[in-house]
Design a protein around this motif. Structure first.
Motif, PDB file in Angstrom:
ATOM      1  N   SER A  49      10.057   2.656  -6.020  1.00 50.57           N
ATOM      2  CA  SER A  49       8.881   2.222  -5.436  1.00 50.57           C
ATOM      3  C   SER A  49       8.882   0.448  -5.502  1.00 50.57           C
ATOM      4  O   SER A  49       8.801  -0.335  -4.756  1.00 50.57           O
ATOM      5  CB  SER A  49       7.396   2.707  -5.519  1.00 50.57           C
ATOM      6  OG  SER A  49       7.550   4.120  -5.456  1.00 50.57           O
ATOM      7  N   PHE A  50       9.010   0.192  -6.939  1.00 47.22           N
ATOM      8  CA  PHE A  50       8.818  -1.062  -7.391  1.00 47.22           C
ATOM      9  C   PHE A  50      10.225  -2.007  -6.783  1.00 47.22           C
ATOM     10  O   PHE A  50       9.989  -3.054  -6.528  1.00 47.22           O
ATOM     11  CB  PHE A  50       8.494  -1.252  -8.524  1.00 47.22           C
ATOM     12  CG  PHE A  50       7.131  -1.201  -8.996  1.00 47.22           C
ATOM     13  CD1 PHE A  50       6.088  -2.082  -8.649  1.00 47.22           C
ATOM     14  CD2 PHE A  50       6.455   0.189  -9.125  1.00 47.22           C
ATOM     15  CE1 PHE A  50       4.654  -1.993  -8.761  1.00 47.22           C
ATOM     16  CE2 PHE A  50       5.194   0.351  -9.449  1.00 47.22           C
ATOM     17  CZ  PHE A  50       4.212  -0.645  -9.005  1.00 47.22           C
TER      18      PHE A  50
ATOM     19  N   ALA B 254       0.937  -1.447  -0.144  1.00 44.12           N
ATOM     20  CA  ALA B 254      -0.089   0.141  -0.005  1.00 44.12           C
ATOM     21  C   ALA B 254       0.919   1.447  -0.197  1.00 44.12           C
ATOM     22  O   ALA B 254       0.375   2.119  -0.943  1.00 44.12           O
ATOM     23  CB  ALA B 254      -1.046  -0.085   1.303  1.00 44.12           C
ATOM     24  N   ALA B 255       2.053   1.187   0.896  1.00 41.61           N
ATOM     25  CA  ALA B 255       2.716   2.444   0.903  1.00 41.61           C
ATOM     26  C   ALA B 255       3.482   2.667  -0.169  1.00 41.61           C
ATOM     27  O   ALA B 255       3.560   3.612  -0.740  1.00 41.61           O
ATOM     28  CB  ALA B 255       3.614   2.199   2.202  1.00 41.61           C
ATOM     29  N   ALA B 256       4.174   1.610  -0.768  1.00 38.10           N
ATOM     30  CA  ALA B 256       5.114   1.695  -2.142  1.00 38.10           C
ATOM     31  C   ALA B 256       4.244   2.154  -3.069  1.00 38.10           C
ATOM     32  O   ALA B 256       4.416   3.205  -4.155  1.00 38.10           O
ATOM     33  CB  ALA B 256       5.602   0.507  -2.213  1.00 38.10           C
ATOM     34  N   LEU B 257       2.791   1.669  -3.347  1.00 36.83           N
ATOM     35  CA  LEU B 257       1.924   2.067  -4.248  1.00 36.83           C
ATOM     36  C   LEU B 257       1.810   3.679  -4.350  1.00 36.83           C
ATOM     37  O   LEU B 257       1.527   4.556  -5.314  1.00 36.83           O
ATOM     38  CB  LEU B 257       0.888   1.235  -4.726  1.00 36.83           C
ATOM     39  CG  LEU B 257       1.117  -0.205  -5.055  1.00 36.83           C
ATOM     40  CD1 LEU B 257      -0.062  -1.300  -4.910  1.00 36.83           C
ATOM     41  CD2 LEU B 257       1.595  -0.223  -6.426  1.00 36.83           C
ATOM     42  N   SER B 258       1.538   4.118  -3.054  1.00 36.23           N
ATOM     43  CA  SER B 258       1.132   5.376  -2.949  1.00 36.23           C
ATOM     44  C   SER B 258       2.221   6.339  -3.261  1.00 36.23           C
ATOM     45  O   SER B 258       2.563   7.360  -3.878  1.00 36.23           O
ATOM     46  CB  SER B 258       0.707   5.591  -1.365  1.00 36.23           C
ATOM     47  OG  SER B 258       0.536   6.926  -1.107  1.00 36.23           O
ATOM     48  N   MET B 259       3.674   5.700  -2.995  1.00 34.94           N
ATOM     49  CA  MET B 259       4.771   6.432  -3.236  1.00 34.94           C
ATOM     50  C   MET B 259       4.779   6.541  -4.798  1.00 34.94           C
ATOM     51  O   MET B 259       5.411   7.534  -5.421  1.00 34.94           O
ATOM     52  CB  MET B 259       5.956   5.879  -2.813  1.00 34.94           C
ATOM     53  CG  MET B 259       7.287   6.519  -3.041  1.00 34.94           C
ATOM     54  SD  MET B 259       8.569   6.125  -2.033  1.00 34.94           S
ATOM     55  CE  MET B 259       9.369   5.157  -2.796  1.00 34.94           C
ATOM     56  N   ALA B 260       4.614   5.592  -5.538  1.00 32.25           N
ATOM     57  CA  ALA B 260       4.777   5.390  -6.746  1.00 32.25           C
ATOM     58  C   ALA B 260       3.674   6.293  -7.575  1.00 32.25           C
ATOM     59  O   ALA B 260       3.849   6.886  -8.748  1.00 32.25           O
ATOM     60  CB  ALA B 260       4.433   3.989  -7.279  1.00 32.25           C
TER      61      ALA B 260
ATOM     62  N   GLY C 236       8.927   5.058 -15.721  1.00 30.49           N
ATOM     63  CA  GLY C 236       9.273   4.438 -14.454  1.00 30.49           C
ATOM     64  C   GLY C 236       9.080   2.892 -14.931  1.00 30.49           C
ATOM     65  O   GLY C 236      10.042   2.161 -14.318  1.00 30.49           O
ATOM     66  N   VAL C 237       8.195   2.361 -15.593  1.00 32.38           N
ATOM     67  CA  VAL C 237       8.406   0.856 -15.915  1.00 32.38           C
ATOM     68  C   VAL C 237       9.646   0.500 -16.693  1.00 32.38           C
ATOM     69  O   VAL C 237      10.360  -0.428 -16.449  1.00 32.38           O
ATOM     70  CB  VAL C 237       7.004   0.454 -16.734  1.00 32.38           C
ATOM     71  CG1 VAL C 237       7.393  -1.057 -17.001  1.00 32.38           C
ATOM     72  CG2 VAL C 237       5.785   0.750 -15.851  1.00 32.38           C
ATOM     73  N   GLY C 238      10.019   1.612 -17.513  1.00 37.93           N
ATOM     74  CA  GLY C 238      11.253   1.397 -18.316  1.00 37.93           C
ATOM     75  C   GLY C 238      12.267   1.224 -17.153  1.00 37.93           C
ATOM     76  O   GLY C 238      13.472   0.373 -17.570  1.00 37.93           O
ATOM     77  N   PHE C 239      12.599   2.437 -16.785  1.00 38.47           N
ATOM     78  CA  PHE C 239      13.737   2.251 -15.493  1.00 38.47           C
ATOM     79  C   PHE C 239      13.749   1.268 -14.918  1.00 38.47           C
ATOM     80  O   PHE C 239      14.804   0.551 -14.554  1.00 38.47           O
ATOM     81  CB  PHE C 239      13.584   3.616 -14.540  1.00 38.47           C
ATOM     82  CG  PHE C 239      13.845   4.863 -15.139  1.00 38.47           C
ATOM     83  CD1 PHE C 239      14.856   5.005 -16.432  1.00 38.47           C
ATOM     84  CD2 PHE C 239      13.376   5.903 -14.675  1.00 38.47           C
ATOM     85  CE1 PHE C 239      15.326   6.046 -16.845  1.00 38.47           C
ATOM     86  CE2 PHE C 239      13.575   7.407 -15.346  1.00 38.47           C
ATOM     87  CZ  PHE C 239      14.561   7.544 -16.335  1.00 38.47           C
ATOM     88  N   TYR C 240      12.509   0.629 -14.112  1.00 34.42           N
ATOM     89  CA  TYR C 240      12.514  -0.702 -13.446  1.00 34.42           C
ATOM     90  C   TYR C 240      13.177  -1.587 -13.967  1.00 34.42           C
ATOM     91  O   TYR C 240      13.764  -2.748 -13.689  1.00 34.42           O
ATOM     92  CB  TYR C 240      11.406  -0.830 -12.628  1.00 34.42           C
ATOM     93  CG  TYR C 240      11.166  -2.164 -11.740  1.00 34.42           C
ATOM     94  CD1 TYR C 240      11.936  -2.046 -10.710  1.00 34.42           C
ATOM     95  CD2 TYR C 240      10.885  -3.311 -12.369  1.00 34.42           C
ATOM     96  CE1 TYR C 240      12.020  -3.040  -9.818  1.00 34.42           C
ATOM     97  CE2 TYR C 240      10.729  -4.464 -11.485  1.00 34.42           C
ATOM     98  CZ  TYR C 240      11.471  -4.168 -10.209  1.00 34.42           C
ATOM     99  OH  TYR C 240      11.533  -5.541  -9.479  1.00 34.42           O
ATOM    100  N   MET C 241      12.425  -1.920 -15.472  1.00 31.59           N
ATOM    101  CA  MET C 241      12.946  -3.075 -16.372  1.00 31.59           C
ATOM    102  C   MET C 241      14.368  -3.098 -16.694  1.00 31.59           C
ATOM    103  O   MET C 241      14.912  -4.074 -16.754  1.00 31.59           O
ATOM    104  CB  MET C 241      12.022  -3.251 -17.672  1.00 31.59           C
ATOM    105  CG  MET C 241      10.625  -3.527 -17.285  1.00 31.59           C
ATOM    106  SD  MET C 241      10.505  -4.937 -16.418  1.00 31.59           S
ATOM    107  CE  MET C 241       8.825  -5.311 -16.626  1.00 31.59           C
TER     108      MET C 241
END
Lengths: 787, 133
Positions: free
Chosen positions: A441-442, A386-392, A529-534
């Motif tokens: 976050s992820f 919950a917290a990480a998704l809020s941060m994202a 963000g998804v790109g950076f994470y991948m």
């Protein structure tokens, strides 16, 4: 029951009383002292909420408590506390999270530590809370500054909790040095504001009255603003002062959560919020805040991507968010400050507490050694999600609303429209920073809880409720405030508690109300963000190649080394330990200043009358004896002989006070002589042997010159006191004498002056006396222990 | 250091209680007659120091004198703070009227000064006396 205005001092001083109690009983209660913290925090939270609800519902003017704090002549500083919505919001935040951190500490802080140390820990934590509440409610800039510095001191003690470790000492020192530097800047800024405006009262300046126009018209205004910014930027860890915050992560996790994520680092932001109505329209305001805020916003998020330590990652993202809120203030968008602060406090507080739980369970914070904990720690996983998704910034969490509000402001801000191409730079920077934040976050959520289980995770188990309830409350807030955002409840709430409750802040979780601009930016953010994470390994490798600048903490430490080196050089030159040199230098200075005053000070010895009729024969005899004793001091071959002769001189001088009927000075002189003699007896033993015959002729001449100079100057000064001009200055004496009995209830004017009329001076002196005593105690005792 | 003289010991035995009583008197009369917290503190310390010289530093060292100074400072600061909280301003003393007796709040401040002077002087004496042992 307290009336509403009296609740304000209660909110501020209940924690200080509790901290005092914690210090006293800590050694007996040990870890249970945390209950005191919870109790104090809950009390303050209850009172703040009551006050807020009362003011808000009744639509009354904010509660105000005011009383004189210092008054010297016409100068006066008030102890003035104001319960406006933004201040009370901050107070509720501080006391609310204080309650949760208190509960968490009860289970978190190791119980095998000595009781007294646990007592001190809680005392520092509660003191910090009181000081933060003071910052939130102070309506006088001087008062605000005092509370501000108390938070710094408390923070120093809390960061240095593990004081046996070098890293804790380093982190605590660095945080202290940086924030105190800024604090001194703030003090100077506050003084300048007071001088220019003629008042220290914050609300008076904020209402843009006459004092405010005087301030802005003054050439000091810009300097004052820069100094206040220095205070705010160091406290809220803005670039280039950002480096102390990651180093402060050596503190126990509850401290990191409370001070270095949820509250203390927001004090700088809070201060800027308080200053916005005063300085918001000035030329410096927006450029400085937007530049510094944007740099910190991007830099923090960028660096968070590289870190592997869980708390270090969180510290960097905190930097980033603090920068973002500075940016918001730079855009004059104070109506959404409470939204941003609250959104960050809920998810970041929860994430820090989760990091503490993970460390507790696995004994590591390194994200590379963690993974797959979701099966063993399902509750913690849900909280973290919950917290990480809020941060994202993903819907339907609260962080999404905050991000939408930011994007909306970036696209529609009048300040930025005027900046032309600069607007797109700010927008691009913000999107980039938020994309990094999304990826981070992820990285936390998936890195710790998903994937294959690691070696460290084998023995992990779910934490007890004492540990997971506090972050659960925060995560629930981060979710709940987001979900009910489909109605207008969240919108009304964050607007009511902001520092500008009259401007509208538009946020909604309902897609119907979304406007196209922010949504597009959100999509770009998420895609990036998804790109950076991948591609996170590639991103990290690229960052490592770009890493060319010297690290900020190293630069700071080198600067501190230079300052310390200069201090050592200076002290070695002037404070070389030779008593002879100290006395000679002091006396030579005295001769110089007095001679200058006598020649150029407009003093005249012309009419000094020397009246010998008041001189009885026994006074002459005493004078002769004193001269004889003085000669014996100079002629003495041993230190003991000199000391005895010196004592005799002193007693003879005190007899002179008998002749001239001055019992007060007589009593003082006799007692001081006695004590000095005992003192000399005690230290004589350690003095090097006394060899006057080995003294060089030049040194003897210098000594003679200085002695003669002091003698002549003192003689002239006494003579001067008999001259017309000085003798006529009797009004002061008569004024004191006439007021002593009526005004202070004492007939002894000397004592009344010391303890009443000039009590603040005496306070300074007794503080010095106590410090001297403690220094002697500490220095001699520690030296004996080492030997 | 100990000055082992029977004369000094005999004097010190009487000097200590006497100096404490006199210092209490000087303290109490300080507001109207010569005296006050500072002088009374010095007198008390002088008496105790003579005792220290006569009987050795060990007995005096049993008392943690620095605590007197710290407690004294707390009393003095608290006197000023209470006045500030009552709305008179920091260190602005008032007079309490208890029946026909007038007690200036400055007396509490002066008590703090007394304890500070006594505590600080004795701390220094004891620590210096411990040095040659």
């Amino acid at each position: 029951m307290l009336d509403y205005p009296s609740m304000l001092p209660a909110i501020v001083f209940v924690p200080f009383a509790a901290a005092m109690l914690a210090l006293l009983i800590g050694r007996y209660t040990g870890r249970h002292t945390g209950l005191l913290m919870v109790l104090a925090a809950l009390t303050c939270f209850g009172m703040s909420t009551t006050l807020f609800l009362n003011t808000h519902q009744a639509g009354q003017a904010p509660a105000l408590f005011t009383t004189t704090w210092f008054s010297v002549g016409t100068f006066q500083i008030d102890l003035r506390l104001l319960g406006d919505a933004f201040g009370l919001f901050f107070a509720m935040l501080v006391s609310g999270i204080g309650t949760l951190v208190g509960i968490y500490s009860l289970s978190y802080i190791p119980t095998d530590l000595p009781n007294s140390r646990l007592g001190r820990y809680y005392a520092a934590l509660i003191t910090f809370m009181g000081a933060m509440l003071g910052v939130a409610l102070a309506d006088n800039l001087m008062l605000l500054y005092v509370f501000w510095e108390i938070t710094t001191i408390a923070s120093f003690m809390l960061i240095g909790f593990w004081y046996d470790e070098a890293s804790a000492k380093r982190g605590a020192n660095m945080a202290m040095q940086v924030t105190v530097t800024g604090g001194l800047g703030l003090l100077a800024g506050v003084v300048l504001i007071g001088v220019a405006a003629g008042t220290f009262t914050l609300s008076e300046l904020q209402q843009q009255t006459g004092a405010w126009s005087r301030l802005l018209a003054s050439p000091l205004a810009n300097i004052a603003l820069i100094l206040v910014f220095l205070g705010a930027f160091t406290k809220s860890a803005q670039a280039p002062f950002h480096f102390w915050l990651p180093n402060a992560m050596v503190a126990p996790t509850p401290v990191s959560t409370y001070l270095h994520a949820a509250t203390m680092v927001k004090a700088g932001i809070f201060l800027v919020g308080r200053m916005l109505p005063i300085f918001g329209g000035t030329a410096l305001w927006s450029p400085v805040l937007i530049t510094v805020g944007l740099i910190t916003f991007v830099l923090g998020a960028y660096q968070a991507m590289r870190e592997t330590d869980l708390k270090a990652i969180l510290a960097r993202t905190t930097l980033s968010m603090l920068g973002m809120i500075m940016l918001v203030y730079g855009l004059n968008a104070s109506e959404q400050d409470a939204l941003q602060i609250l959104s960050h406090a809920t998810y970041k507080g929860a994430l820090f507490l989760v990091a503490g739980i993970v460390e507790h369970a696995t004994h590591t914070r390194d994200i590379r050694e963690l993974g797959g904990l979701r099966r063993k720690m399902p509750i913690t996983f849900i909280i973290c999600a919950a917290a990480a998704l809020s941060m994202a910034g993903v819907p339907p969490f609260f962080g999404f609303l905050a991000k939408e509000a930011l994007y909306h402001e970036l696209l529609h801000s009048e300040v930025l429209h005027a900046a032309g191409v600069g607007q797109w730079l700010v927008v691009a920077g913000s999107v980039l920073a938020n994309a990094f934040m999304f990826a981070v976050s992820f990285k936390i959520l998936l890195g710790v809880f998903c994937g294959p289980e690691t070696e460290k995770g084998h023995h992990a188990h779910e934490a007890g409720p004492g540990l997971w309830i506090p972050p659960a409350v925060l995560a629930l807030a981060a979710t709940g405030l987001g979900v009910i955002g489909v109605t207008s409840v969240t919108e009304h709430l964050v607007q009511a508690i902001s520092s500008d409750p009259h401007s509208h802040v538009h946020i909604s979780m309902n897609p119907v109300h979304w406007s196209i601009g922010p949504v597009v930016l959100t999509f770009i953010t998420i895609a990036l963000g998804v790109g950076f994470y991948m591609r996170r390994t590639a991103v990290e490798a690229a960052q490592a190649r770009l890493d060319v600048l010297p690290s900020a903490p190293r630069v700071w430490e080198r600067m501190m080394e230079h300052i310390a080196g200069f201090a050592t050089f200076y002290a070695g030159r002037w404070q070389n330990g030779s008593l002879h040199w100290y006395i000679a230098a002091t006396m030579a200075f005295f001769i110089g200043v007095s001679a200058y005053a006598l020649v150029h000070g407009g003093l005249s010895l012309a009419n000094a009358t020397v009246d010998l009729t008041e001189l009885p024969w026994y006074a002459i005899a005493l004078g002769v004896l004193t001269i004889g004793a003085m000669t014996a001091v100079v002629r003495a071959n041993t230190r003991m002989g000199g000391a005895i002769a010196l004592g005799a001189t002193g007693f003879l001088v005190s007899l002179m006070f008998v002749v001239y009927r001055s019992p007060d000075i007589l009593l003082t002189q006799i007692l001081i002589e006695t004590v000095s003699t005992i003192f000399i007896l005690l230290i004589l033993f350690f003095m090097p042997s006394f060899q006057p015959e080995q003294m060089s002729i030049t040194r003897k001449m210098i000594n003679l010159g200085i002695s003669a100079g002091v003698g002549i100057i003192v003689f002239l000064m006494v003579l001067l006191s008999m001259s017309d001009g000085i003798r006529a200055t009797r009004t002061l004496k008569e004024d004191y004498l006439s007021r002593a009995l009526d005004g202070a209830g004492g007939a002894n004017a000397v004592n009344v002056i010391i303890v009443d009329f000039r009590a603040i001076d005496t306070t300074g002196e007794i503080c010095v006396l106590v410090i001297v005593g403690l220094a002697v105690f500490a220095l001699l005792r520690s030296r004996r222990k080492l030997a | 250091m100990t000055v082992s003289s029977p004369i000094l010991r005999t004097v010190a035995r009487f000097a200590l209680p006497l100096s404490l009583v006199v210092s209490a008197i000087i303290f109490m009369q300080g507001h109207n007659l010569p005296g006050g917290g500072f002088i009374a503190g010095v007198l008390g310390a002088a008496g105790a120091a003579i005792y220290l010289l006569a009987f050795g530093v060990e007995r005096a060292a049993r008392i943690q004198w620095w605590k007197f100074a710290v407690v004294g400072l707390c009393i003095s600061l608290l006197t000023g703070t209470v006045q500030a909280l009552l709305g008179y301003g920091f260190m602005n003393h008032t007079i309490w009227h208890i029946g026909s007796y007038h007690l200036p709040t400055a007396t509490f401040f002066d008590l703090g000064v007394y304890l500070i002077v006594l505590g600080t002087l004795m701390t220094i004496f004891v620590e210096l006396g411990m040095e040659d042992r």
